[in-house]
Write a protein that holds these residues in place. Structure first.
Motif, PDB file in Angstrom:
ATOM      1  N   ARG A  80      52.020  10.362  11.717  1.00  0.00           N
ATOM      2  CA  ARG A  80      52.570  10.223  10.363  1.00  0.00           C
ATOM      3  C   ARG A  80      51.545   9.520   9.469  1.00  0.00           C
ATOM      4  O   ARG A  80      50.578   8.946   9.982  1.00  0.00           O
ATOM      5  CB  ARG A  80      53.868   9.417  10.420  1.00  0.00           C
ATOM      6  CG  ARG A  80      55.035  10.290  10.855  1.00  0.00           C
ATOM      7  CD  ARG A  80      56.258   9.463  11.185  1.00  0.00           C
ATOM      8  NE  ARG A  80      56.090   8.776  12.448  1.00  0.00           N
ATOM      9  CZ  ARG A  80      56.805   7.714  12.804  1.00  0.00           C
ATOM     10  NH1 ARG A  80      57.691   7.193  11.975  1.00  0.00           N
ATOM     11  NH2 ARG A  80      56.629   7.152  13.972  1.00  0.00           N
ATOM     12  N   PHE A  81      51.790   9.620   8.138  1.00  0.00           N
ATOM     13  CA  PHE A  81      50.848   9.004   7.193  1.00  0.00           C
ATOM     14  C   PHE A  81      51.581   8.174   6.151  1.00  0.00           C
ATOM     15  O   PHE A  81      52.692   8.502   5.730  1.00  0.00           O
ATOM     16  CB  PHE A  81      50.020  10.086   6.485  1.00  0.00           C
ATOM     17  CG  PHE A  81      48.765  10.403   7.237  1.00  0.00           C
ATOM     18  CD1 PHE A  81      47.573   9.767   6.942  1.00  0.00           C
ATOM     19  CD2 PHE A  81      48.794  11.312   8.276  1.00  0.00           C
ATOM     20  CE1 PHE A  81      46.431  10.036   7.667  1.00  0.00           C
ATOM     21  CE2 PHE A  81      47.655  11.589   9.006  1.00  0.00           C
ATOM     22  CZ  PHE A  81      46.460  10.948   8.702  1.00  0.00           C
ATOM     23  N   SER A  82      50.897   7.111   5.748  1.00  0.00           N
ATOM     24  CA  SER A  82      51.411   6.225   4.710  1.00  0.00           C
ATOM     25  C   SER A  82      50.379   6.149   3.603  1.00  0.00           C
ATOM     26  O   SER A  82      49.188   6.046   3.903  1.00  0.00           O
ATOM     27  CB  SER A  82      51.509   4.837   5.337  1.00  0.00           C
ATOM     28  OG  SER A  82      52.704   4.248   5.096  1.00  0.00           O
ATOM     29  N   LEU A  83      50.841   6.171   2.366  1.00  0.00           N
ATOM     30  CA  LEU A  83      49.890   5.976   1.264  1.00  0.00           C
ATOM     31  C   LEU A  83      50.026   4.520   0.832  1.00  0.00           C
ATOM     32  O   LEU A  83      51.065   4.109   0.305  1.00  0.00           O
ATOM     33  CB  LEU A  83      50.235   6.946   0.125  1.00  0.00           C
ATOM     34  CG  LEU A  83      49.125   7.252  -0.848  1.00  0.00           C
ATOM     35  CD1 LEU A  83      47.863   7.731  -0.142  1.00  0.00           C
ATOM     36  CD2 LEU A  83      49.584   8.323  -1.848  1.00  0.00           C
ATOM     37  N   THR A 104      50.436  11.943 -10.045  1.00  0.00           N
ATOM     38  CA  THR A 104      49.828  13.274 -10.141  1.00  0.00           C
ATOM     39  C   THR A 104      49.275  13.701  -8.784  1.00  0.00           C
ATOM     40  O   THR A 104      49.411  14.839  -8.371  1.00  0.00           O
ATOM     41  CB  THR A 104      48.647  13.245 -11.149  1.00  0.00           C
ATOM     42  OG1 THR A 104      49.051  12.445 -12.233  1.00  0.00           O
ATOM     43  CG2 THR A 104      48.235  14.622 -11.594  1.00  0.00           C
ATOM     44  N   TYR A 105      48.609  12.736  -8.112  1.00  0.00           N
ATOM     45  CA  TYR A 105      47.947  13.081  -6.852  1.00  0.00           C
ATOM     46  C   TYR A 105      48.910  13.207  -5.676  1.00  0.00           C
ATOM     47  O   TYR A 105      48.609  13.845  -4.695  1.00  0.00           O
ATOM     48  CB  TYR A 105      46.882  12.018  -6.522  1.00  0.00           C
ATOM     49  CG  TYR A 105      45.710  12.092  -7.469  1.00  0.00           C
ATOM     50  CD1 TYR A 105      44.802  13.146  -7.353  1.00  0.00           C
ATOM     51  CD2 TYR A 105      45.516  11.138  -8.455  1.00  0.00           C
ATOM     52  CE1 TYR A 105      43.726  13.222  -8.220  1.00  0.00           C
ATOM     53  CE2 TYR A 105      44.446  11.213  -9.322  1.00  0.00           C
ATOM     54  CZ  TYR A 105      43.549  12.249  -9.202  1.00  0.00           C
ATOM     55  OH  TYR A 105      42.491  12.346 -10.041  1.00  0.00           O
ATOM     56  N   LEU A 106      50.045  12.578  -5.828  1.00  0.00           N
ATOM     57  CA  LEU A 106      50.993  12.526  -4.719  1.00  0.00           C
ATOM     58  C   LEU A 106      51.356  13.920  -4.202  1.00  0.00           C
ATOM     59  O   LEU A 106      51.552  14.118  -2.998  1.00  0.00           O
ATOM     60  CB  LEU A 106      52.247  11.764  -5.175  1.00  0.00           C
ATOM     61  CG  LEU A 106      53.144  11.213  -4.083  1.00  0.00           C
ATOM     62  CD1 LEU A 106      52.348  10.363  -3.103  1.00  0.00           C
ATOM     63  CD2 LEU A 106      54.251  10.367  -4.716  1.00  0.00           C
ATOM     64  N   LYS A 107      51.397  14.857  -5.122  1.00  0.00           N
ATOM     65  CA  LYS A 107      51.762  16.231  -4.750  1.00  0.00           C
ATOM     66  C   LYS A 107      50.798  16.834  -3.731  1.00  0.00           C
ATOM     67  O   LYS A 107      51.145  17.701  -2.963  1.00  0.00           O
ATOM     68  CB  LYS A 107      51.781  17.107  -6.018  1.00  0.00           C
ATOM     69  CG  LYS A 107      53.050  16.946  -6.817  1.00  0.00           C
ATOM     70  CD  LYS A 107      53.158  18.027  -7.850  1.00  0.00           C
ATOM     71  CE  LYS A 107      52.428  17.578  -9.114  1.00  0.00           C
ATOM     72  NZ  LYS A 107      52.521  18.526 -10.213  1.00  0.00           N
ATOM     73  N   HIS A 108      49.538  16.349  -3.798  1.00  0.00           N
ATOM     74  CA  HIS A 108      48.507  16.941  -2.930  1.00  0.00           C
ATOM     75  C   HIS A 108      48.403  16.263  -1.570  1.00  0.00           C
ATOM     76  O   HIS A 108      47.644  16.699  -0.722  1.00  0.00           O
ATOM     77  CB  HIS A 108      47.133  16.868  -3.619  1.00  0.00           C
ATOM     78  CG  HIS A 108      47.133  17.522  -4.949  1.00  0.00           C
ATOM     79  ND1 HIS A 108      47.134  18.893  -5.092  1.00  0.00           N
ATOM     80  CD2 HIS A 108      47.176  17.004  -6.208  1.00  0.00           C
ATOM     81  CE1 HIS A 108      47.159  19.183  -6.381  1.00  0.00           C
ATOM     82  NE2 HIS A 108      47.184  18.060  -7.085  1.00  0.00           N
ATOM     83  N   LEU A 109      49.141  15.149  -1.416  1.00  0.00           N
ATOM     84  CA  LEU A 109      48.993  14.385  -0.170  1.00  0.00           C
ATOM     85  C   LEU A 109      50.314  14.376   0.604  1.00  0.00           C
ATOM     86  O   LEU A 109      51.256  13.682   0.199  1.00  0.00           O
ATOM     87  CB  LEU A 109      48.544  12.949  -0.496  1.00  0.00           C
ATOM     88  CG  LEU A 109      47.195  12.860  -1.206  1.00  0.00           C
ATOM     89  CD1 LEU A 109      46.990  11.463  -1.788  1.00  0.00           C
ATOM     90  CD2 LEU A 109      46.049  13.177  -0.248  1.00  0.00           C
ATOM     91  N   PRO A 110      50.389  15.120   1.676  1.00  0.00           N
ATOM     92  CA  PRO A 110      51.660  15.250   2.410  1.00  0.00           C
ATOM     93  C   PRO A 110      51.943  14.025   3.279  1.00  0.00           C
ATOM     94  O   PRO A 110      51.868  14.086   4.509  1.00  0.00           O
ATOM     95  CB  PRO A 110      51.436  16.495   3.267  1.00  0.00           C
ATOM     96  CG  PRO A 110      49.969  16.546   3.486  1.00  0.00           C
ATOM     97  CD  PRO A 110      49.318  15.909   2.307  1.00  0.00           C
ATOM     98  N   VAL A 111      52.265  12.897   2.611  1.00  0.00           N
ATOM     99  CA  VAL A 111      52.465  11.664   3.377  1.00  0.00           C
ATOM    100  C   VAL A 111      53.952  11.448   3.720  1.00  0.00           C
ATOM    101  O   VAL A 111      54.833  12.061   3.116  1.00  0.00           O
ATOM    102  CB  VAL A 111      51.920  10.430   2.618  1.00  0.00           C
ATOM    103  CG1 VAL A 111      50.416  10.530   2.468  1.00  0.00           C
ATOM    104  CG2 VAL A 111      52.596  10.281   1.255  1.00  0.00           C
ATOM    105  N   ASP A 112      54.202  10.536   4.681  1.00  0.00           N
ATOM    106  CA  ASP A 112      55.570  10.263   5.116  1.00  0.00           C
ATOM    107  C   ASP A 112      56.132   9.003   4.462  1.00  0.00           C
ATOM    108  O   ASP A 112      57.327   8.844   4.339  1.00  0.00           O
ATOM    109  CB  ASP A 112      55.589  10.070   6.640  1.00  0.00           C
ATOM    110  CG  ASP A 112      55.031  11.287   7.355  1.00  0.00           C
ATOM    111  OD1 ASP A 112      55.795  12.214   7.608  1.00  0.00           O
ATOM    112  OD2 ASP A 112      53.794  11.319   7.629  1.00  0.00           O
TER     113      ASP A 112
END
Ligand SMILES: Nc1nc2c(ncn2[C@@H]2O[C@H](COP(=O)(O)OP(=O)(O)OP(=O)(O)O)[C@@H](O)[C@H]2O)c(=O)[nH]1
Length: 722
Positions: free
Chosen positions: A623-626, A637-645
């Motif tokens: 899993r990933f965390s931003l 804006t960038y969140l859409k490109h980063l499939p984080v959990d």
């Protein structure tokens, strides 16, 4: 031997009677005795009859008896006669036998004499035979020895031949040229290589003085070189290599050679000549020159390399200390060079480096040194050049870079150069200090906006900061080597009602200094980031956390979530994914138990690589965390490109949210956006219960901070450094 000696032989006057004769004799004796007895009886009877006047008739009977006895006596006489005849014959025979016996005895004696003589002879013959045998054996031994000697001789001869032959073939095959001479220094033999190198055949050269065949001069002075054989014959010992010898071929071409000469001695050790061995070192010399060049030069630009630059810098430093001259070092780093590589390939970048360095080279004085220190970094050593003129030169170089237009496939690139400048002379600084200071000045030039020259002065605080960061590099490397890094963990508390199983915690890297005191991460992380050490540190954290995973999550317990921070350097590291996969294999950690945290800023700065890495590791189950979400200007804006959990709401908003309505609104907004995108939210810097409860009310999913739990040392074993 005589007859007396032999008991089987009797005397001639005692002739033995045969058994038959004896028996006959006894019969006759018996018969005669009986006749005599009867006759006596008859006589007695007759006497009595005569005395008695016996009747005639009766007398006649007695007469008749007497007659019969007479007859018997006659018979006895006949028998006796016959016996006598027999005896006479036997005596004859006996005599004959006796004679024969005598004769035989004589012959026997003769034979015995002969025999005895023969035995003597035989004894002699035996002795002779023994001697002869001994002689024969000796002669056989001698023969065997002879044969052995002959065989040995033949073997030795064959071996000698073989050795000579193999020597001849070896000499003709080896690359080394060989010339032999006699004791007067006249040539006796040249091998093939010597023939090729001198232009003389062995036949032609035979008997000539060596210098006629072997013309050598000193390649540096062009003067005739001493004849090595002459020296060997004079000094009676080997003569080693003489440097810079140039051999001239009969056709006037020449070779650089290495030669040596050795005396030849006979089996008594007496000098009988010399052997000269030499070979062409023109190629080896070229190779050596080339290798020396390669060891000191950069292959791409042809400039001297870092190693050679440091050597020259050290020399300047030493002379500066001795003659108090001031020298200047420029540390030049191209600005935005990466763009050329990224947009037009490394080939273009290489070409730019080649072209630009040849231009820069033309700007320098002959005694200045331009070196490529690595990548797009260059060093310039301006000897006997104090700060003022050095600054002018530095600016000239900067301008030259700026004005240089690099064209590649219709694209034109314009660069800049950030230059750090340090003047040194009669100071105590060491080479590494000088380089580090110039490098720090160069970094400061970058930080100040690039394309400028920054002079290093010890009073400059910013430089001191850079300098201290550079020092951290060595300390971090040492700490890794000495295993002084440790892992702490901090709980991430679930706030909602739908409580999931398993611990959720974040691994935190800490370093101990040499005294064991804990160093806060902000002291060494910026230096590690700036000087390229974050990849190593990230890998160390991953390997250690994975090794500890089983201890934290014993088999049978809930999986939980172990959060590990990743730096921008790891996001961009092409081999990082492979490394993580290998660690999963090694420690048998379930990928679903690992959550990688990447900061919003590093993810945005490396958006493409971050998206790729996230997808690849999520495919494994991670899993990933931003992290620090909201700190960037255009986070959403960038969140859409980063499939984080998970979104970790930046602690800056959280810690003041009870007092600052804007911060509170930010927390609410981030939490809301996250939930809209089906991303769970984690609030950082939760320092007290009030914040915790406010977050719970707000619907934030997790909370982390001193108000929940302070980071604590992991009690699990530490891995060896990677
Ligand atoms: N073509 C080429 N590129 C190289 C070579 N050595 C290093 N590089 C690249 O040079 C770049 C140097 O990195 P940076 O100095 O951070 O790049 P930059 O764009 O100049 O960045 P700033 O210095 O911050 O302005 C990296 O992208 C390296 O991959 C090389 O021999 N040939």
């Amino acid at each position: 031997m005589t007859t007396e000696d032999d008991p089987s032989l009797t005397s001639a006057d005692e002739p033995p009677l045969s058994k038959g004769a004896l028996e006959k004799n006894q019969q006759i004796q018996g018969k005669m005795e009986s006749c005599a007895a009867e006759l006596s009886d008859v006589n007695e009877t007759a006497k009595k009859e005569m005395a008695a006047g016996t009747a005639l008739q009766q007398v006649e009977s007695t007469l008749a008896r007497s007659k019969s006895v007479e007859n018997k006596v006659q018979e006895c006489a006949d028998d006796l006669h016959e016996l006598n005849v027999v005896l006479a014959r036997e005596v004859d025979t006996h005599e004959e036998l006796n004679r024969e016996l005598m004769e035989t005895g004589r012959k026997l004696s003769t034979t015995q004499n002969i025999l005895s003589k023969t035995q003597d002879d035989l004894a002699i013959a035996h002795e002779v035979g023994v001697e002869a045998n001994a002689l024969l054996m000796r002669s056989e031994e001698i023969h065997t020895e002879l044969r052995r000697d002959i065989t040995k001789g033949q073997v030795a001869e064959a071996r000698l031949f073989e050795e000579k032959e193999s020597l001849r073939i070896t000499l003709s095959c080896i690359g080394d040229a060989v010339i032999t001479t006699d004791i007067s220094g006249k040539v006796t033999y040249l091998n093939l290589a010597a023939e090729t190198m001198t232009g003389w055949t062995s036949q032609q050269a035979k008997g000539l003085p060596l210098p006629d065949v072997f013309h050598i001069v000193n390649s540096q002075t062009n003067e005739s070189a001493p004849n090595p054989v002459e020296r060997v014959l004079r000094e009676k010992q080997p003569v080693g290599l003489v440097l810079h010898t140039l051999l001239t071929h009969r056709s006037a071409t020449s070779f650089l050679i290495e030669d040596s000469a050795t005396p030849i001695r006979d089996q008594h050790g007496d000098l009988i000549g010399a052997v000269l061995v030499f070979h062409d070192i023109t190629h080896a010399q070229k190779m050596a020159t080339q290798m020396t060049y390669q060891a000191s030069h950069d292959a791409l630009t042809g400039l001297i390399n870092r190693h050679e630059f440091e050597r020259r810098l050290e020399h300047a430093l030493q002379t500066g200390k001795q003659d108090a001259k001031q020298h200047t070092l420029l540390y030049l780093d191209l600005d935005q060079f990466k763009i050329v590589n990224d947009t037009c390939s490394h080939l273009a970048g290489d070409e730019l480096l080649r072209q630009l360095t040849s231009v820069l080279q033309t700007m320098l004085r002959s005694n200045d040194t331009l070196a490529r220190l690595g990548g797009d970094e260059f060093g310039v050593l301006l000897e006997s050049c104090p700060t003022e003129p050095a600054l002018r030169m530095a600016d000239l170089l900067r301008q030259t870079v700026q004005e240089f237009h690099f064209v590649w496939k219709n694209k034109v690139f314009q660069l800049g150069a950030s230059i750090g400048l340090i003047t040194f002379g009669n100071d105590k600084e060491e080479l590494t200090d000088i380089l580090r200071m110039a490098h720090a000045a160069c970094h400061l030039a970058k930080d100040k906006g690039r394309n400028r020259v920054q002079i290093y002065t010890s009073e400059n605080k910013e430089l001191a900061q850079r300098h201290s960061e550079m020092e951290w590099v060595g300390r971090i490397q040492k700490a890794l080597k000495e295993k002084r890094f440790v892992l702490y963990s901090q709980k991430i508390l679930q706030l909602g009602n739908d409580v999931k199983n398993g611990n959720h915690y974040e691994m935190l890297l800490r370093m101990r200094d040499e005294e064991g005191t804990l160093v806060p991460p902000m002291a060494f992380i910026p230096a590690a980031e700036r000087y390229g050490l974050m990849c190593r540190l990230d890998r160390w954290v991953i390997a250690t956390a994975f090794a500890q995973y089983e201890g934290r999550h014993p088999p049978g317990s809930a999986m939980g979530t172990c959060a590990i921070n990743l730096s921008a350097a790891s996001i961009c590291d092409e081999n990082f994914h492979e490394f993580v996969v290998a660690q999963f294999d090694l420690y048998k950690v379930p990928p679903g138990g690992i959550c990688f945290e990447i900061t919003e800023t590093s993810a945005i700065a490396n958006l493409a690589q971050a998206a790729i890495l996230i997808r690849k590791l999520k495919a494994l189950g991670c899993r990933f965390s931003l992290d620090d979400f909201g700190s960037g200007m255009s986070s959403f804006t960038y969140l859409k490109h980063l499939p984080v959990d998970y979104l970790k709401i930046d602690g800056g908003f959280v810690k003041d949210m009870m007092d600052d309505p804007i911060d509170r609104a930010m927390v609410e907004a981030i939490n809301h956006i996250g939930h809209v995108m089906h991303i769970e939210t984690i609030a950082e810097f939760v320092e007290n219960n009030a914040i915790l409860e406010a977050l719970r009310t707000m619907g934030v999913d997790y909370a982390q901070g001193y108000g929940v739990e302070k980071p604590r040392l992991s009690e699990f074993p530490i891995l060896p450094s990677i």
